[in-house]
Design an enzyme around this catalytic site. Structure first.
Site, PDB file in Angstrom:
ATOM      1  N   GLY A  43     -51.715 -23.090  74.846  1.00 22.68           N
ATOM      2  CA  GLY A  43     -51.640 -23.808  73.590  1.00 22.68           C
ATOM      3  C   GLY A  43     -50.214 -24.190  73.291  1.00 22.68           C
ATOM      4  O   GLY A  43     -49.288 -23.411  73.491  1.00 22.68           O
ATOM      5  N   LYS A  91     -49.250 -14.496  72.421  1.00 19.73           N
ATOM      6  CA  LYS A  91     -48.720 -15.762  72.921  1.00 19.73           C
ATOM      7  C   LYS A  91     -47.279 -15.574  73.364  1.00 19.73           C
ATOM      8  O   LYS A  91     -46.454 -14.981  72.662  1.00 19.73           O
ATOM      9  CB  LYS A  91     -48.782 -16.844  71.835  1.00 19.73           C
ATOM     10  CG  LYS A  91     -48.374 -18.218  72.319  1.00 19.73           C
ATOM     11  CD  LYS A  91     -48.690 -19.271  71.280  1.00 19.73           C
ATOM     12  CE  LYS A  91     -48.360 -20.663  71.784  1.00 19.73           C
ATOM     13  NZ  LYS A  91     -48.673 -21.703  70.803  1.00 19.73           N
ATOM     14  N   ASP A 145     -49.765 -31.826  65.342  1.00 16.39           N
ATOM     15  CA  ASP A 145     -50.660 -31.845  66.513  1.00 16.39           C
ATOM     16  C   ASP A 145     -52.038 -31.334  66.122  1.00 16.39           C
ATOM     17  O   ASP A 145     -52.625 -30.500  66.807  1.00 16.39           O
ATOM     18  CB  ASP A 145     -50.066 -31.001  67.647  1.00 16.39           C
ATOM     19  CG  ASP A 145     -50.766 -31.289  68.992  1.00 16.39           C
ATOM     20  OD1 ASP A 145     -51.355 -32.379  69.125  1.00 16.39           O
ATOM     21  OD2 ASP A 145     -50.728 -30.426  69.881  1.00 16.39           O
TER      22      ASP A 145
END
Length: 884
Positions: free
Chosen positions: A19, A39, A134
């Site tokens: 991502g 992440k 986004d």
């Protein structure tokens, strides 16, 4: 982070995906056992490492600052081996993109609720000075209850980010979801996130993104013009489509002012209240107030009546106020009606842009309804545009079971019994196509861009339709060295073809079970319908050629009626190049069903009865060439090739004249049949001399010389009585008597370089300048009518009965009523593509058949009698003799 099993206090379990700019892993806290999404940045050792780490750290900081139920929460931030990481809530429901992939379009209420939640989260981020930049289904995650949470702020930036970082991120985002100003390099604003919210809402409601194309460039062009299929096509309520469309407006100022405003409209729609994009009239607002507050309203009215009864002296003033309110109410209703009218016209244009089944009928129904409100030339022009579309009409429900989307068998061979030809597929990856004749000899061998999925010969065995996995569709004709790509933009590959009996139409079945109607003359699809046609049941035409038949997966018979474009044909030859000649190069012969026009390669001939097209007289070099039909044949004249002709027998036999050089000092300007003897005249522009020459067809001996300084255009009356000439430099038209030697008469005009056209009776001359079109009485020499337009004029031509004048501008062709000059319609470009500007115009001499040549080498043919009959059935006929 390959090979690692631990980061900080977390034990790595498995990768979840990627991502933004990082990798995401499923991990568990060593002490508490809590499952999280961990992440870490996915960067190497390149020059951009520092920048990407900076952006990753920025995402962690932004997420840590945001505390909202609609934003994915962050639990912990740390650093491992000089690389930052953060742990966030595990979205057990996956992403919204996963949900849409599995279930398709969501129910309207569910979609509106989800998007309202996301819009609330976006507004919260905006209130804290953060733009996401986004937004897309992949970045919206779902918890265990299916509630959406906004995540992946990898491209987000604070509202006051540094100029350098803003410039670096200016071109980022996802095509189709990013606002047009982002792809244009402009600094994003909250309006960009609102555009992305609109794209997500569209995807939720339609089951597909709003803008889909074969390339990123095509998607960006659709985004820039806001070209999305109306959601009403998918059964979405009109108000919800209005909300979505306002969010997707290409211009920033036309979108919602904030994500909160978008959320308010969604909540209003969910509650059954009016939305801001469709303001309620004062009368409706009053009626709703009364229904919601009956006791208060009754008290107010009782008090008002008591006051009126006790103040009789105020009656006159009250009546005046009431009259003013009535006038205001009528004005509000008129404004509201105007808004509805414009909105419906915009909806009609969106319908006609999509070329989906049912949109032709829906557009015509809306236009008929608006015609009762206010008849106009605009509505009639839009109706003609709708009539130029094809359509499908279903009879009964269609079975669209998902099991139909199986992979088709590859087609490796097709045989044509009528001609004995065969087509064989082979080579690497089944891309080589070999055509063999009856004796087994090879006629052609060529490579396609992908594996072949469908092969089908026409009934005569001289044309072959080819489909391949690359979604392109090809056509091969006898004599061609290779197959020519005809159709682009389909959503999946063609797997079966069914040729219509007239050999100009092909029904195409695709892998997804859709039907496309392929027009070989237009070289494009007329209409598409998702019908659920199984791969093992190819479509076929009925005996009358009016319906397409097939069987569904349960072997139930299915059929769909075909409505063809009315009154228009689009002739788009393969390889034609559109070079504008210095005079009209188009001529029609409806009696024999032929059309001729000149492109860069030479004079072309199209047989309207068979659909056959060929180059019959080739140009020599870059010469200018003119071409016209004789009473039986075709005549051409070029600066280098001279006078050349083919008689009717040679044309029927398909004879071709190759390019020949010469020293001809003239070029043919116009050739026409004349009622008087001799049977025809050919007008030649002689260079370098300043004059026109008149001679007879197929000869070169001058019969009459017309001196004209800086000659530009010439026109002759059908009875060969008069000629008119114009000049590049002089603002004057000369009228010549062809039966005497008297000097010419002069018509004073306001512009030089005018094109000329005589009416069929020879009594009126149309003079076409760049800014004005004037009609002159050739007997009195008086100007009888003047036409003006915002676009520069090009040329004009008269209908055979002389009651209509077709005038061509730089962008369109308008039909004028001759007796008063009123515009009765504008003719649209029926092609899916915008096309190029028109360059030539001609009426047939006997029938109301109008041809338009365009710069791309195509020709549009309008049968005005057929169009007028269709308009009459719609109640929108054009008045030719009466004033409007």
């Amino acid at each position: 982070m390959a090979g690692l099993d631990r980061i900080g206090p977390y034990i790595i379990d498995s990768p979840l995906g990627e991502g933004g700019m990082g990798e995401v892993f499923l991990a568990f806290h060593e002490a508490t056992g809590r499952a999280v999404a961990l992440k870490v940045p996915a960067v190497g050792g390149g020059s951009q490492r520092a920048s990407l780490l900076k952006r990753f750290a920025q995402e962690a900081r932004m997420l840590s600052l945001l505390d909202h139920p609609g934003i994915l929460p962050i639990y912990e931030v740390g650093e491992f081996q000089d690389r930052p990481w953060f742990a966030m809530k595990l979205a057990e429901g996956g992403t919204l993109a996963d949900r849409l992939q599995e279930t398709g379009a969501q129910p309207p209420r569910k979609a509106a609720e989800m998007l309202a939640t996301v819009a609330s989260a976006v507004q919260y981020a905006h209130d804290h000075g953060i733009l996401h930049r986004d937004l897309k289904p992949h970045n919206i995650l779902l918890d265990e209850k299916g509630q959406p949470m906004l995540g992946d702020f990898g491209l987000a930036r604070p509202a006051r980010a540094s100029a350098e970082l803003s410039h670096t991120l200016a071109v980022l985002g996802t095509p189709g979801y990013a606002a047009p100003e982002v792809s244009q390099g402009r600094t994003p604003s909250p309006a960009a996130d609102i555009f992305s919210l609109g794209a997500i809402l569209y995807h939720l409601l339609a089951g597909r993104p709003p803008f889909k194309g074969d390339s990123v460039t095509q998607v960006l062009e659709l985004v820039a013009h806001g070209r999305a299929v109306p959601l009403t096509h998918y059964g979405v309520p009109l108000d919800l489509w209005r909300i979505c469309r306002k969010s997707l407006e290409p211009e920033l100022e036309d979108r919602y002012a904030s994500a909160a405003a978008l959320e308010r409209d969604l909540r209003a729609w969910l509650d059954g209240r009016g939305v801001s994009v469709r303001p309620l009239s004062p009368l409706v607002r009053l009626s709703r107030l009364i229904r919601r507050n009956p006791l208060v309203t009754a008290l107010i009215l009782t008090t008002a009546f008591a006051i009126i009864a006790s103040l009789g002296s105020m009656l006159i003033s009250m009546k005046r106020v009431q009259q003013a309110d009535t006038v205001q109410l009528q004005a509000d209703q008129q404004v509201s009606a105007e808004h509805r009218h414009l909105e419906r016209l915009g909806h009609v244009r969106l319908l006609l842009d999509s070329h989906r089944a049912g949109h032709r009928r829906e557009a015509l129904d809306l236009l008929q309804a608006e015609w009762t409100f206010r008849p106009s030339e605009l509505l009639r022009s839009l109706a003609i545009r709708a009539l130029a579309h094809g359509d499908f009409v279903t009879e009964g429900p269609l079975n669209e079971k998902t099991g139909i989307f199986a992979k088709p068998q590859r087609h490796r061979r097709a045989f044509a019994p009528a001609s004995g030809r065969s087509a064989t597929v082979g080579g690497s990856h089944d891309r080589e196509l070999r055509i063999m004749d009856r004796s087994g000899g090879t006629e052609a061998v060529f490579q396609l861009e992908d594996s072949v999925t469908a092969l089908q010969w026409n009934q005569a065995g001289n044309e072959l339709a080819v489909g391949c996995l690359a979604k392109n569709t090809y056509l091969w004709k006898v004599g061609d060295a290779s197959a020519v790509s005809h159709v682009h933009g389909r959503e999946s590959a063609a797997i079966a073809f069914a040729w219509h009996s007239d050999q100009r139409l092909i029904a195409c079945q695709t892998e997804e079970g859709a039907l496309h109607l392929w027009d070989l003359e237009r070289r494009e699809d007329l209409v598409m319908q998702r019908c659920g046609v199984p791969v093992n049941h190819p479509p076929r035409w009925d005996a009358a050629g009016a319906q397409i038949l097939w069987s569904d997966v349960d072997n139930n018979p299915c059929r769909i009626a075909v409505i063809l474009p009315a009154g228009v044909r689009m002739l788009r030859p393969v390889g034609a190049e559109g070079h504008r000649e210095s005079f009209c190069t188009l001529d029609l012969d409806a009696r024999l069903g032929r059309v001729t026009w000149v492109t860069d390669e030479g004079a072309r001939l199209w047989d309207l009865k068979t659909g056959a097209h060929r180059l019959v007289i080739a140009k020599y070099g870059t010469e200018w060439m003119g071409a016209r039909f004789l009473s039986d044949g075709l005549q051409s004249c070029g600066w280098s090739s001279g006078l050349r002709s083919l008689d009717g027998v040679a044309l029927s036999a398909g004879r071709h004249l190759a390019a020949e050089g010469g020293q001809a000092p003239y070029v043919g300007a116009v050739l026409l049949d004349a009622a008087a003897e001799p049977p025809g005249w050919l007008a030649l522009l002689e260079r370098p001399a300043n004059r026109f020459l008149l001679t007879h067809p197929n000869t070169t001996r001058p019969v009459k010389v017309l001196a004209q300084k800086d000659p530009f255009s010439i026109a002759l009356t059908p009875d060969a009585r008069l000629a008119a000439t114009s000049s590049f430099q002089e603002r004057s038209i000369q009228l010549w008597s062809l039966s005497s030697t008297s000097p010419p008469r002069h018509l004073p005009v306001q512009e030089a370089g005018c094109n000329l056209a005589f009416a069929p009776d020879g009594l009126t001359l149309a003079v076409v300048g760049r800014h004005l079109v004037t009609l002159w009485n050739t007997s009195s020499g008086q100007c009888v009518l003047t036409l003006a337009a915002t676009d520069p004029f090009h040329m004009a031509t008269w209908s055979p009965d002389g009651r209509l004048l077709a005038v061509q501008t730089a962008t369109r062709t308008r039909l004028h009523r001759v007796h008063d000059g009123a515009v009765i319609a504008e003719l649209p470009n029926p092609s899916l593509e915008p096309g190029s500007r028109p360059v030539a115009l001609a009426f047939d001499k006997q029938e109301s058949l109008l041809g338009e040549q365009r710069e791309d080498g195509s020709v549009i043919l309008w049968n005005l009698n057929t169009i007028q009959r269709e308009l009459l059935l719609l109640g929108m006929d054009w008045p030719v003799n009466e004033g409007r």
